[in-house]
Enzyme design. Sequence first.
Site, PDB file in Angstrom:
ATOM      1  CG  ASN A   1      -1.635   1.267   1.470  1.00  0.00           C
ATOM      2  OD1 ASN A   1      -1.816   2.057   0.538  1.00  0.00           O
ATOM      3  ND2 ASN A   1      -2.081   1.508   2.697  1.00  0.00           N
TER       4      ASN A   1
ATOM      5  CD  GLU B   1      -2.688   5.254   6.829  1.00  0.00           C
ATOM      6  OE1 GLU B   1      -2.703   5.381   5.593  1.00  0.00           O
ATOM      7  OE2 GLU B   1      -1.765   4.678   7.444  1.00  0.00           O
TER       8      GLU B   1
ATOM      9  CE  LYS C   1       0.687   3.374   4.936  1.00  0.00           C
ATOM     10  NZ  LYS C   1       0.429   3.411   6.349  1.00  0.00           N
TER      11      LYS C   1
ATOM     12  CD  GLU D   1      -3.185  -3.114   7.141  1.00  0.00           C
ATOM     13  OE1 GLU D   1      -2.039  -3.283   6.733  1.00  0.00           O
ATOM     14  OE2 GLU D   1      -3.870  -2.111   6.865  1.00  0.00           O
TER      15      GLU D   1
ATOM     16  CG  HIS E   1      -5.505   1.481   5.179  1.00  0.00           C
ATOM     17  ND1 HIS E   1      -5.024   2.501   5.955  1.00  0.00           N
ATOM     18  CD2 HIS E   1      -4.488   0.586   5.035  1.00  0.00           C
ATOM     19  CE1 HIS E   1      -3.761   2.237   6.261  1.00  0.00           C
ATOM     20  NE2 HIS E   1      -3.415   1.093   5.717  1.00  0.00           N
TER      21      HIS E   1
ATOM     22  CB  SER F   1       5.628  -2.171  11.585  1.00  0.00           C
ATOM     23  OG  SER F   1       5.130  -0.889  11.909  1.00  0.00           O
TER      24      SER F   1
ATOM     25  N   GLY G   1       2.705   1.796  10.648  1.00  0.00           N
ATOM     26  CA  GLY G   1       3.626   2.926  10.524  1.00  0.00           C
ATOM     27  C   GLY G   1       4.351   3.274  11.811  1.00  0.00           C
TER      28      GLY G   1
HETATM   29  C1  PEP Z   1      -0.482  -0.169   5.809  1.00  0.00           C
HETATM   30  O1  PEP Z   1      -0.489   0.965   5.375  1.00  0.00           O
HETATM   31  O2  PEP Z   1      -1.401  -0.940   5.498  1.00  0.00           O
HETATM   32  C2  PEP Z   1       0.619  -0.593   6.678  1.00  0.00           C
HETATM   33  C3  PEP Z   1       0.573  -1.786   7.220  1.00  0.00           C
HETATM   34  O3  PEP Z   1       1.651   0.292   6.870  1.00  0.00           O
HETATM   35  P1  PEP Z   1       3.112  -0.015   7.506  1.00  0.00           P
HETATM   36  O4  PEP Z   1       3.620  -1.272   6.874  1.00  0.00           O
HETATM   37  O5  PEP Z   1       3.933   1.184   7.152  1.00  0.00           O
HETATM   38  O6  PEP Z   1       2.925  -0.186   8.975  1.00  0.00           O
END
Ligand code: PEP
Length: 247
Positions: free
Chosen positions: A7, A95, A9, A163, A93, A209, A169
Amino acid sequence: MAVIAGNWKMHHGPADAAAFLTEFDATSVSAAHELIVFPPSISLYAVASSPHRDPRLQVGVQNVHWEDAGAFTGETSAPMAAGAGATFSLIGHSERRHVFGESDEDTRRKVEASLRAGLVPVLCVGETLEERQSGAVERVILRQLDAVLGALRDADRFLVAYEPVWAIGTGETATPADASSAHGTLRARLEEVLGVAGAATVPILYGGSVKPGNALELMSSVDVDGVLVGGASLEPTSFAEIGAAVG
Ligand code: PEP
């Protein structure tokens, strides 16, 4: 077989996306794995139609509107994303839910719009740190899944991504045991609705992450069928390294 999804973003406009495709080399990633990237909408067509895109790299849209067209300034519809070359849509997601206030009802409508347009939805679910600390993980992720299962139960294909919001992040990851526990909860609900054989066809990805150094450990957890990667998917080498790391 694992699903390795990235992703991007709000990163990689068309020029940076093109540079990614030129550099991305999937030869170290087993042909059994499925690779997907979710570029920002502005780069979707450039990625999907690029002659430099490795044909193994499938493309998805990060968000869609629930209507197919209309007076919704700034939005992207599912049929438009499909027309630009997307075959997957990321729905719910964290966010979208926590920065833009998207509700479970919004995710249901976006899943329905995705299916109408022939996109394969990737439904994201996950608890906040506060919810985890208050013992509400199961309640939250099942609520988020249940909100859309009526729409998904007849879909040809869909994916779920667990997630945990506190792991996105932040550099924090769920332990393999925590990931297995959440994935097991989701799998059990899928089995209730789709039957054991039906539920077994739904990949449940872990996200939060994920990096080349921890991908294998997370992937080895029971019921983890792939990874959804944010930050570490922006760099073509680290995205390929994650694909290679999972075996
Ligand atoms: C994501 O945006 O779905 C995500 C898991 O981000 P990150 O890997 O940066 O934690």
